[in-house]
Enzyme design. Structure first.
Site, PDB file in Angstrom:
ATOM      1  N   ASP A 165       0.911  -1.136   0.000  1.00 47.71           N
ATOM      2  CA  ASP A 165       0.000   0.000   0.000  1.00 47.71           C
ATOM      3  C   ASP A 165       0.950   1.184   0.000  1.00 47.71           C
ATOM      4  OD1 ASP A 165      -1.451   2.263   0.927  1.00 47.71           O
ATOM      5  OD2 ASP A 165      -3.064   0.894   1.445  1.00 47.71           O
ATOM      6  N   HIS A 166       1.092   1.828  -1.144  1.00 45.23           N
ATOM      7  CA  HIS A 166       2.212   2.771  -1.258  1.00 45.23           C
ATOM      8  C   HIS A 166       2.104   3.931  -0.269  1.00 45.23           C
ATOM      9  CE1 HIS A 166      -0.525   5.003  -3.900  1.00 45.23           C
ATOM     10  NE2 HIS A 166       0.258   6.043  -3.766  1.00 45.23           N
TER      11      HIS A 166
ATOM     12  N   ASP B   6     -11.088   2.139  -4.610  1.00 45.90           N
ATOM     13  CA  ASP B   6      -9.775   2.603  -5.079  1.00 45.90           C
ATOM     14  C   ASP B   6      -8.957   3.243  -3.952  1.00 45.90           C
ATOM     15  OD1 ASP B   6      -7.915   3.129  -7.264  1.00 45.90           O
ATOM     16  OD2 ASP B   6      -8.446   5.244  -7.057  1.00 45.90           O
TER      17      ASP B   6
ATOM     18  N   HIS C   2      -5.879   2.632   1.257  1.00 49.33           N
ATOM     19  CA  HIS C   2      -5.072   3.720   1.818  1.00 49.33           C
ATOM     20  C   HIS C   2      -5.723   4.367   3.044  1.00 49.33           C
ATOM     21  CE1 HIS C   2      -3.126   3.058  -1.913  1.00 49.33           C
ATOM     22  NE2 HIS C   2      -3.899   3.832  -2.651  1.00 49.33           N
TER      23      HIS C   2
END
Ligand code: BG6
Length: 505
Positions: free
Chosen positions: A178-179, A236, A241
């Site tokens: 999960d960047h 998304d 996130h």
């Protein structure tokens, strides 16, 4: 001096956008720091019939803005090898294994392997299966798997995917990227909380009124209309996130700051997030979609006019909502979240809104309202934090005026912030998975999200529209007003005051 990591990295999807934009520059970052030096090799695979040289040219192109010494960059690129590959074809895995064995020998990588799946999740299961059946994953050295989102599209598909992966890899070997967890300021959330007694001691329902998490994007769906229309903002951005950030804000302090303990507490936080009934979900979550809009004399098309988006699409490009946490610490405190495309400006930030102080000083005595203290954590585009306090206005009378203690990096400093992917790759080489999503977190987040999605579909919830480059539909403001709250961050006001944005949307 950094310790050199010995590894053979295989990238599935080496010709794709992610590899070019993020992975090659990040690997170069690790090479510059000496974390990758002599004993590493990268195999790039994809369907295209490239040669090793083609890949090396692509790699050099992707790092060109970061190159000071051509020879050094060439040396880096010389560690890259390309193997055309059809992920369904067992024979191709045998060729891949041969190349891997040769490179292991040549670069003395000691059997350590990382597999990066930078491609459609539809193929994750097949790849994992072949990596095992063709003996590419071995017991000799370590084997780790990095995968990108989306991890399923709902609980059912995510579970299927997880089962497929677990035939080959254990949970400890799977690194789900999960960047956002690699971003400097997200990692700073724990530092701010746990290294400052002034915050940790009041980090609970007695002192915190509400928490607001905003992930705003100014961009539209760009060329990703096809993917995005099947996903929407909830899947998304919120499923991954936003819920990850929420868990970092809500978790109990880990016993010690070690990987195992952090993971344990994060999972507990996820499990404590209240799972709504469909009726509750309808009350607390609203979807929005952008129509055409204008800011500062620049016009933007609506979502339904974007390429690859059906003209009657019901996909949400915006979502606002409130989560609650069922535990002692957070009982009754709303965690408001909002995210969307084509909002006023790009900005990711967290506002922790404290309760107002007991009215020792009433507004009549002070000539103004006592504003709540707000701790703001700026994630991007600038990084830093600020704390708003009440001070006394200069002069004879006792009037309050807000002051902010602020620490924000300027853009020069920001330029030096290591890329999230570089950090996450480094963590993987270290075998540290605390900044990755655990299966229990993914599972819980789908349980939470599926209800909201189902509620919207089953009840034909109205899709509220907002003009492009505003902060989402009015209903997002009303959601907070119902509880006597308001969004702390309202960037639209700045534009409205300067007549760059109309206020009658
Ligand atoms: C991705 C989403 O995960 O995150 C994109 O799929 C979004 O839609 C992106 O634009 C935002 O990431 P960042 O790092 O640019 O804020």
């Amino acid at each position: 001096m950094n310790i050199e990591k010995k590894v053979l990295l295989t990238i599935f999807g080496a010709t794709g956008d992610l590899a070019k934009r993020k992975l090659y520059p990040s690997l170069f970052g690790l090479f510059k720091k000496g974390i990758l030096r002599e004993h590493f090799a990268v195999i790039g695979t994809a369907r295209r019939p490239w040669e090793h040289e083609t890949l090396r040219e692509v790699v050099l192109e992707s790092i060109k803005d970061d190159v000071e010494n051509e020879e050094f960059a060439e040396k880096f690129a010389s560690h890259f090898y390309y193997q055309p590959h059809d992920v369904q074809d067992s024979e191709h895995y045998r060729t891949l294994k041969q190349l891997g064995d040769t490179l292991e020998e040549r670069y003395q990588t000691e059997g350590n392997q990382v597999f990066y799946l930078a491609m459609s999740p539809n193929f994750f299961g097949t790849i994992a299966l072949h990596l095992k059946s063709e003996n590419i994953v071995t017991e000799h050295g370590y084997s780790r798997l990095i995968i990108e989102k989306p991890f399923g599209t709902d609980l059912e598909t995510a579970t299927e995917l997880n089962e497929a992966l677990s035939n080959t890899f254990t949970e400890e070997q799977i690194y789900r990227i999960d960047h956002y967890l690699g971003k400097e300021m997200i990692q700073n959330v724990s530092a701010i909380r746990f290294a400052n007694i002034i915050f940790e001691s009041i980090w609970n329902k007695d002192y915190i009124d509400n928490i607001q998490i905003t992930f705003a994007e100014a961009i539209g769906v760009e060329d990703r209309g096809g993917y995005y229309d099947g996903s929407g903002a909830l899947r998304d951005m919120v499923q991954n996130h936003i819920l990850q950030v929420l868990s970092l804000l809500a978790m109990e302090p880990p016993k010690k700051f070690a990987e195992e303990e952090i993971r344990k507490e994060k999972i507990k936080a996820f499990q404590a997030i209240h799972k709504y009934t469909e009726d509750e979900a309808l009350r607390y979550f609203i979807p929005g979609q952008y129509t055409a809009g204008e800011i500062n004399n620049e016009r933007f098309i609506g979502y339904r006019e974007e390429p690859n988006v059906p003209e009657d699409s019901l996909t949400e490009t915006f979502v606002a909502g409130a989560f609650f946490i069922d535990n002692e610490r957070w009982d009754g405190v709303p965690f408001y979240i909002r995210t969307g495309k084509r909002l006023v400006e790009k900005g990711t930030r967290i506002n922790v809104v404290f309760k107002t102080s007991p009215q020792l000083l009433t507004s009549e005595e002070c000539g103004t309202n006592v504003e709540p203290n707000v701790l703001t954590i700026y994630i991007q585009p600038t990084e830093g934090f600020s704390l708003s306090l009440n001070g006394k206005e200069m002069g004879q009378d006792f009037n309050l005026s807000p002051v902010a203690l602020s620490y924000r990096h300027d853009s020069e400093f920001l330029g030096n912030s290591p890329e999230a992917y570089e950090k996450l790759l480094h963590d993987t080489l270290d075998g540290n998975s605390s900044n990755f999503s655990h299966w229990e977190e993914v599972k819980r987040s789908w349980e939470l999200i599926d209800v909201i999605k189902k509620a919207w579909t089953n009840h034909h919830t109205e899709l509220y529209t907002y003009p492009a480059r505003t902060m989402g539909p009015m209903e997002s403001y009303e959601l907070l007003e119902r509880n006597g709250h308001e969004w702390i961050w309202q960037p639209e006001k700045w534009y409205i005051e300067r007549k760059q944005l109309r206020c009658d949307f």
